[in-house]
Write an enzyme that holds these catalytic residues in place. Structure first.
Site, PDB file in Angstrom:
ATOM      1  N   THR A 166      52.691  16.119  43.672  1.00 49.30           N
ATOM      2  CA  THR A 166      54.018  15.045  42.706  1.00 49.30           C
ATOM      3  C   THR A 166      54.651  16.696  42.529  1.00 49.30           C
ATOM      4  O   THR A 166      53.504  17.799  42.048  1.00 49.30           O
ATOM      5  CB  THR A 166      53.066  13.999  41.668  1.00 49.30           C
ATOM      6  N   GLY A 196      53.669   4.463  41.674  1.00 49.44           N
ATOM      7  CA  GLY A 196      52.602   5.399  41.173  1.00 49.44           C
ATOM      8  C   GLY A 196      52.774   6.201  39.710  1.00 49.44           C
ATOM      9  O   GLY A 196      53.632   4.636  39.078  1.00 49.44           O
ATOM     10  N   ASP A 197      51.699   6.747  39.122  1.00 49.22           N
ATOM     11  CA  ASP A 197      52.096   6.952  37.740  1.00 49.22           C
ATOM     12  C   ASP A 197      53.563   8.060  37.045  1.00 49.22           C
ATOM     13  O   ASP A 197      53.530   7.377  36.436  1.00 49.22           O
ATOM     14  CB  ASP A 197      50.440   7.223  37.164  1.00 49.22           C
ATOM     15  N   THR A 217      49.252  15.104  37.996  1.00 45.61           N
ATOM     16  CA  THR A 217      49.605  15.037  39.408  1.00 45.61           C
ATOM     17  C   THR A 217      47.981  14.291  39.797  1.00 45.61           C
ATOM     18  O   THR A 217      46.876  14.681  39.611  1.00 45.61           O
ATOM     19  CB  THR A 217      49.641  15.874  39.941  1.00 45.61           C
ATOM     20  N   GLY A 218      47.935  13.642  41.258  1.00 48.36           N
ATOM     21  CA  GLY A 218      46.892  12.856  41.675  1.00 48.36           C
ATOM     22  C   GLY A 218      46.878  11.446  42.059  1.00 48.36           C
ATOM     23  O   GLY A 218      48.369  11.459  41.914  1.00 48.36           O
ATOM     24  N   GLY A 220      47.705   8.724  41.737  1.00 50.34           N
ATOM     25  CA  GLY A 220      48.422   7.780  40.208  1.00 50.34           C
ATOM     26  C   GLY A 220      47.684   6.051  40.259  1.00 50.34           C
ATOM     27  O   GLY A 220      47.860   6.043  38.722  1.00 50.34           O
TER      28      GLY A 220
END
Ligand code: GLY
Length: 307
Positions: A166, A196-197, A217-218, A220
């Site tokens: 991301t 995702g997030d 980031t990561g 989500g």
């Protein structure tokens, strides 16, 4: 707030967090050079009195156009080999926000998210409607070959680390206005239609002049379940925490609640920068209160997740 911070600007960016230390370390030089370039372009806008909103838009566009990072040009494909992209932007002055989810053939999803914010009564557009909206406006469209080209031309440059990738930017301008933007292709080989997030306001992107601007980031799903970006704003505005204390508290919370995997960048209302991660590495850089440009793969604020 100090006199210095009242008149100065701050900016932070990220190019994704991950667990594959060797692959990310192999790209350390190129990643840091690219991030430093993006930060200097952002500095030009902010130093000239430009807005936080314009700065995060440009910084995320530059990251989207760089195949080193898994968003835009370098985005991961879904399980069907399609490039479904998510992005969001938020204006901390007005709390207006725009986002797009699972969009196809959009070169810079952050531009489309900003258009949603500025030209519609809505916050999120997805799928066919988002594509039609893009075609009706001055949004750069590409074919799937554009994204495939990044993978084929520079496969060694793309961090093929499943579930990570991301980009994002957060800024405070000299007028004290904050903004955040986040963009992604999501997980490698994700289910078609998975969102995702990153385009969820309050999960992967948040900005409020009364607290801070956050981009995550990561994985989500971890950030959606903890609504982490808004949680950080709450810690600053309602609990009175400093940026560093809020970042440490929030990354602890992510790990404690869901053993969450990822990280975030934060610029608070006074221009303080804090960056935290629970992943092994995170590509990030920042300028605090108009100072020097920094880049790192190892932000200092950490929480250790179970592996
Ligand atoms: N954090 C980006 C995603 O999970 O889609």
């Amino acid at each position: 707030m100090t006199k210095k911070s009242q008149k100065s600007f701050s900016l932070a960016i990220h190019g994704g967090a991950g667990e594959n230390v060797d692959k990310i370390r192999a790209l350390e030089k190129e990643s840091k050079e690219s991030m430093a370039h993006v930060l200097e372009e952002g500095r030009k806008i902010l130093a000239a009195g430009g807005t936080a909103l314009d700065t995060v838009t440009l910084c995320v566009k530059l990251l989207e156009d760089n195949p080193l990072f898994s968003a835009g040009y370098g985005a991961a494909a879904n399980a069907e080999g399609e490039f479904e992209l998510d992005a969001a932007i938020m204006d901390g002055k007005t709390l207006e926000a725009g986002s797009v989810a699972a969009v196809l053939n959009i070169r810079n999803p952050v531009d489309l998210a900003r258009l949603v914010m500025e030209k519609t009564e809505h916050i999120m557009l997805s799928g066919i409607g988002a594509g039609d909206f893009a075609k009706a406006h001055d949004i750069a469209m590409v074919t799937p070959e554009y994204f495939k080209e990044a993978h084929e031309k520079v496969p060694h440059m793309i961090e093929r680390n499943k579930k990570h990738g991301t980009v994002g930017a957060v800024a405070r301008d000299i007028n004290g206005n904050l903004a955040a933007a986040t963009s992604t292709g999501g997980w490698d080989a994700k289910m078609p239609g998975r969102i995702g997030d990153s385009p969820i306001i309050g999960a992967g992107c948040f900005a409020d002049n009364d607290s801070g601007a956050v981009s995550c980031t990561g994985i989500g799903e971890d950030f959606m379940r903890t609504v982490l970006a808004a949680h950080i704003g709450f810690l600053i505005e309602r609990c009175g925490l400093s940026a560093i204390d809020a970042a440490q508290e929030a990354i602890n919370y992510l790990v404690k609640k869901v053993n969450g995997d990822g990280g975030f960048i934060l610029v608070d209302k006074d221009g303080a920068v804090a960056i935290a991660q629970s992943s092994k590495v995170m590509r990030t850089g920042w300028i605090e209160n108009g100072g020097e440009t920094h880049t790192t793969l190892q932000p200092k604020i950490r929480a250790d997740r179970k592996r």
